[in-house]
Design an enzyme around this catalytic site. Structure first.
Site, PDB file in Angstrom:
ATOM      1  N   LYS A 181      13.925 -13.460 -11.436  1.00 25.42           N
ATOM      2  CA  LYS A 181      13.890 -12.358 -12.319  1.00 25.42           C
ATOM      3  C   LYS A 181      12.592 -13.023 -13.304  1.00 25.42           C
ATOM      4  CE  LYS A 181      14.707  -9.636 -10.431  1.00 25.42           C
ATOM      5  NZ  LYS A 181      15.515  -9.603  -9.447  1.00 25.42           N
ATOM      6  N   CYS A 215       0.853  -1.169   0.150  1.00 28.29           N
ATOM      7  CA  CYS A 215       0.218  -0.005  -0.092  1.00 28.29           C
ATOM      8  C   CYS A 215       0.955   1.336   0.033  1.00 28.29           C
ATOM      9  CB  CYS A 215      -0.819   0.004   1.241  1.00 28.29           C
ATOM     10  SG  CYS A 215      -1.911  -1.452   1.397  1.00 28.29           S
ATOM     11  N   ARG A 249       4.840   0.267  -6.146  1.00 29.17           N
ATOM     12  CA  ARG A 249       4.823  -0.597  -4.730  1.00 29.17           C
ATOM     13  C   ARG A 249       3.964  -1.678  -5.026  1.00 29.17           C
ATOM     14  NH1 ARG A 249       6.580   2.515  -0.026  1.00 29.17           N
ATOM     15  NH2 ARG A 249       4.965   1.259   1.221  1.00 29.17           N
ATOM     16  N   GLU A 284      18.856 -15.950  -8.676  1.00 21.34           N
ATOM     17  CA  GLU A 284      18.357 -14.923  -9.092  1.00 21.34           C
ATOM     18  C   GLU A 284      17.909 -14.505 -10.541  1.00 21.34           C
ATOM     19  OE1 GLU A 284      17.383 -12.137  -7.526  1.00 21.34           O
ATOM     20  OE2 GLU A 284      17.682 -10.617  -8.927  1.00 21.34           O
ATOM     21  N   ASN A 328      -1.440   2.021   5.925  1.00 24.99           N
ATOM     22  CA  ASN A 328      -0.668   0.876   5.605  1.00 24.99           C
ATOM     23  C   ASN A 328      -0.243   0.373   6.706  1.00 24.99           C
ATOM     24  OD1 ASN A 328      -0.526   2.059   3.017  1.00 24.99           O
ATOM     25  ND2 ASN A 328       1.669   2.636   3.048  1.00 24.99           N
ATOM     26  N   GLY A 329      -0.185  -0.962   6.441  1.00 24.51           N
ATOM     27  CA  GLY A 329       0.100  -2.081   7.664  1.00 24.51           C
ATOM     28  C   GLY A 329      -0.942  -2.828   7.880  1.00 24.51           C
ATOM     29  N   HIS A 335      19.524 -35.594  -8.741  1.00 22.09           N
ATOM     30  CA  HIS A 335      18.746 -35.810  -7.701  1.00 22.09           C
ATOM     31  C   HIS A 335      17.415 -36.103  -7.750  1.00 22.09           C
ATOM     32  CE1 HIS A 335      22.781 -37.141  -6.012  1.00 22.09           C
ATOM     33  NE2 HIS A 335      23.139 -36.019  -6.378  1.00 22.09           N
ATOM     34  N   GLU A 389       8.971 -13.618 -11.610  1.00 21.86           N
ATOM     35  CA  GLU A 389       8.330 -12.668 -11.183  1.00 21.86           C
ATOM     36  C   GLU A 389       7.661 -11.915 -12.352  1.00 21.86           C
ATOM     37  OE1 GLU A 389      10.103  -9.822  -8.500  1.00 21.86           O
ATOM     38  OE2 GLU A 389      12.247 -10.126  -9.487  1.00 21.86           O
ATOM     39  N   LYS A 404       6.257  -3.854  -4.227  1.00 24.58           N
ATOM     40  CA  LYS A 404       7.865  -3.315  -4.139  1.00 24.58           C
ATOM     41  C   LYS A 404       8.496  -3.378  -2.695  1.00 24.58           C
ATOM     42  CE  LYS A 404      11.678  -1.698  -6.100  1.00 24.58           C
ATOM     43  NZ  LYS A 404      12.598  -2.697  -6.552  1.00 24.58           N
ATOM     44  N   TRP A 407      -3.010  -2.715  -1.295  1.00 19.23           N
ATOM     45  CA  TRP A 407      -2.625  -4.034  -1.945  1.00 19.23           C
ATOM     46  C   TRP A 407      -3.361  -4.831  -0.705  1.00 19.23           C
ATOM     47  CZ3 TRP A 407       0.215  -7.979   0.038  1.00 19.23           C
ATOM     48  CH2 TRP A 407       0.978  -8.972  -0.641  1.00 19.23           C
TER      49      TRP A 407
HETATM   50  C1  F6R Z   1      12.795  -9.285  -6.711  1.00 15.04           C
HETATM   51  C2  F6R Z   1      12.433  -8.556  -5.585  1.00 15.04           C
HETATM   52  C3  F6R Z   1      11.942  -8.916  -4.272  1.00 15.04           C
HETATM   53  C4  F6R Z   1      13.004  -8.365  -2.892  1.00 15.04           C
HETATM   54  C5  F6R Z   1      12.400  -8.615  -1.731  1.00 15.04           C
HETATM   55  C6  F6R Z   1      13.164  -7.826  -0.569  1.00 15.04           C
HETATM   56  O1  F6R Z   1      12.897  -8.469  -7.831  1.00 15.04           O
HETATM   57  O2  F6R Z   1      12.794  -7.225  -5.756  1.00 15.04           O
HETATM   58  O3  F6R Z   1      12.442 -10.255  -4.119  1.00 15.04           O
HETATM   59  O4  F6R Z   1      14.146  -8.238  -3.399  1.00 15.04           O
HETATM   60  O5  F6R Z   1      11.094  -8.569  -1.685  1.00 15.04           O
HETATM   61  O6  F6R Z   1      13.105  -6.303  -0.695  1.00 15.04           O
HETATM   62  P1  F6R Z   1      13.880  -5.552  -0.090  1.00 15.04           P
HETATM   63  O7  F6R Z   1      15.263  -5.380  -0.671  1.00 15.04           O
HETATM   64  O8  F6R Z   1      13.231  -4.355  -0.102  1.00 15.04           O
HETATM   65  O9  F6R Z   1      13.938  -5.772   1.473  1.00 15.04           O
END
Ligand code: F6R
Length: 601
Positions: free
Chosen positions: A477, A2, A27, A473, A100-101, A496, A480, A596, A74
């Site tokens: 990417k 949010c 976000r 990683e 928010n929260g 395995h 997501e 985000k 959200w």
């Molecule tokens: C993936 C991504 C998330 C963040 C995770 C932690 O591209 O961005 O997996 O890495 O939510 O977020 P932060 O770094 O803000 O703690």
């Protein structure tokens, strides 16, 4: 997650609120709304869906007034519907709030308020707060808020409008970020700095349980007992353009292209004419990283660097697991929390656990003034600038770079790394941005690959050692933003179990940056090829010939020191995910279900 915006000044609030909400879209959200004080009456416009839909509502029926609050939601409690969207009001509609929260005791409070005659119209935990404040209000919002926050458990950032105090905007936070932008005769409120950057770069970051009273020309801050506080504003160096697309089709693409510069800036922040700064205080003999998602993958790379360069035992931990694990105190342990946003709930909770255990703690974050930055005594920043796309790219690259520098610093101080080797690495790092730029110039081959493979059902990313963290990683990417199922595996683990998933044509991408593991990984690639996989090897130029003997396709990056290659190979992997998402017609910057800044557990 949010987002909150607020405005009090002499301009029309509605366009400022809508613009602020658009800047918080990244976000992640599924409904949006605003409330404006119109001739001393609160009016609300809100709806499920995107801000464009809210804009249509406000175009059809504009709100006029110079004080207002706005929100992108959200969904956590209740579906994304018009009624569940914020702002929420009390029974009479004379108090409006955005939140928010999560209010953890919302069910008990709801029962208590219903018994007093409050009629609820939404399924949210937030509506409880609107009714609660209303029942506590006796002509003094400060007093009502002080009482209310004593009754709430959970986390919150709240902004409140009240018809009986039409020239004031109140806000309070606990565990969810809230910043006030200080302008000339006007104040801006937001859950995140980018939303207020076009108006001011002087920001005041609220601490937990602080209540801020915003008027046109003043801001007063009180603690929860009513004692006045005098926090100093912070000047942020990010400018508004840094949080705009600047001609790129998506923020993600822009941020991928900003990486060479981010690497330069991060290097010059920690390495001056006198060499490397002391980064981690002391000389720990155990270093643990705690983080989530991409930041966790950066931590895995960091653990590899600490072992290689500082001869120091090190491991990365998923924060949401670490926080519930039995921890064993260690006499000389450092725990480093890594987080782009500095607001990730699980990372912050894990850090508190580590602090309680007595570990030396430090932070690595991209966000100056974030909760993480302010919680630890040693906070190291990454200099990536604002990262808007949900999929993290430049923050990850600068995290890995900073962890490399931290490991080098510790290695030098412990006498485990020679000055010559350190110089070699620093020289290599200084040359890296140019190599990254040349790599970014040619992406047509990745685009063509994605156009050809957009109907794949499954992909594999494999690697060993450091390359395993890179494979994880790369796969994250990919998942997501393209929503294409993929697996990331330590190359030696395939046989395995997961090799059973390989079918005719299944793409298997092996990341190979380490000479000593090259043949092993290539032989794992051969095993998948024997079962029908289409194999790709991503490696430096110097491995190309050997890789071509085993892999169907070889994608190379410029040669560099083995320990710097992770910063290069990740670029084609990010671009691959990007082009696949574009080929699939996905919402690249705002992938479904994701946020985000993950401020809930
Ligand atoms: C993936 C991504 C998330 C963040 C995770 C932690 O591209 O961005 O997996 O890495 O939510 O977020 P932060 O770094 O803000 O703690």
């Amino acid at each position: 997650m949010c987002g909150i915006v607020g405005y009090i000044g002499n301009q029309e609030a509605q366009p400022i609120l809508l613009d602020g909400l658009r800047r918080l879209e990244y976000r992640g959200y599924d409904s949006a709304g605003i409330a404006v004080m119109q001739q001393q009456k609160i009016s609300v416009r809100k709806c499920a869906g995107r801000i464009d839909k809210l804009q249509q509502l406000t175009d059809a029926s504009p709100l006029h007034g110079s004080i207002g609050i706005g929100h992108t939601r959200w969904a956590t409690h209740g579906e994304p519907t018009d009624l569940n969207a914020h702002p929420h009001t009390d029974v009479k509609g004379d108090i409006a709030i955005v939140h928010n929260g999560i209010i953890e005791n919302h069910a008990a409070l709801r029962r208590h308020l219903e018994a007093q005659g409050c009629v609820f119209v939404s399924q949210t935990d937030t509506e409880v707060v609107a009714h609660l404040i209303h029942t506590l209000y006796r002509g003094d919002m400060m007093a009502a808020l002080q009482q209310a926050i004593r009754m709430l458990s959970g986390s919150y950032a709240l902004a409140v409008l009240c018809e009986s105090e039409p020239d004031v905007l109140y806000c309070v936070r606990l565990g969810s970020p809230l910043v006030v932008g200080v302008g000339q005769g006007e104040m801006f409120l937001a859950s995140d700095i980018p939303a207020i950057l076009p108006h001011t770069r002087d920001v005041l970051i609220l601490e937990d349980r602080e209540i801020a009273v915003l008027k046109r020309g003043s801001i007063e801050v009180f603690d929860d007992l009513g004692a006045r506080k005098t926090p100093a504003p912070l000047h942020v160096s990010w400018d508004a353009a840094a949080a705009e697309k600047g001609g790129f089709a998506h923020f993600m693409l822009k941020e991928i292209f900003e990486q060479p510069d981010a690497v330069r800036k991060t290097l010059s922040a920690y390495c001056g004419p006198d060499g490397l700064q002391e980064m981690l205080p002391g000389a720990p003999d155990l270093v643990n990283f705690i983080a989530c998602g991409t930041a966790y993958h950066a931590g895995m790379a960091g653990a590899y660097y600490f072992a290689q360069l500082a001869d120091t035992e090190s491991a990365a931990h998923i924060a949401s697991e670490y926080r519930y694990r039995k921890l064993f105190p260690h006499a000389n342990e450092a725990v480093v929390a890594i987080s782009q946003s500095g607001e990730t709930a699980d990372t912050l909770a894990a850090l508190r656990q580590a602090m309680e255990m007595g570990a030396h703690t430090a932070a690595l974050t991209n966000t100056l003034g974030s909760t993480l930055d302010r919680t630890v005594s040693r906070s190291l920043l990454t200099y990536a600038g604002p990262e808007i796309a949900v999929a993290s790219t430049k923050a990850y690259i600068t995290q890995v770079e900073t962890l490399l520098l931290m490991a080098m610093d510790l290695g030098l101080r412990k006498g485990k790394l020679t000055r010559e080797r350190a110089k070699e690495l620093l020289d290599g790092l200084a040359k890296l941005p140019e190599k990254m730029e040349s790599l970014l110039k040619n992406q047509a081959y990745l685009q063509q690959y994605c156009d050809r493979h957009m109907h794949e059902k499954l992909m594999f990313f494999i690697g060993r050692g450091m390359d395993h963290s890179l494979a994880m990683e790369a796969a994250l990417k990919f998942k997501e933003i393209s929503y294409l199922p993929c697996e990331a595996y330590a190359a030696g683990e395939l046989k395995h179990g997961p090799i059973a998933l390989i079918n005719n044509g299944t793409p298997v991408i092996a990341i190979c940056t380490q000479e000593s593991l090259l043949e092993k990984t290539l032989s794992n690639l051969r095993e998948t090829k024997a079962r029908g996989a289409e194999t790709i090897c991503v490696c430096p130029q110097r491995f190309a010939e050997r890789a071509a003997r085993e892999a169907d396709i070889v994608w190379t990056v410029p040669d560099a020191d083995e320990l710097l290659l992770p910063l290069l190979v990740m670029l084609p992997m990010q671009l691959l995910a990007y082009h696949m998402a574009v080929a699939q017609g996905r919402d690249v910057d705002k992938p479904r279900n994701l946020a985000k800044s993950v401020t809930v557990e």
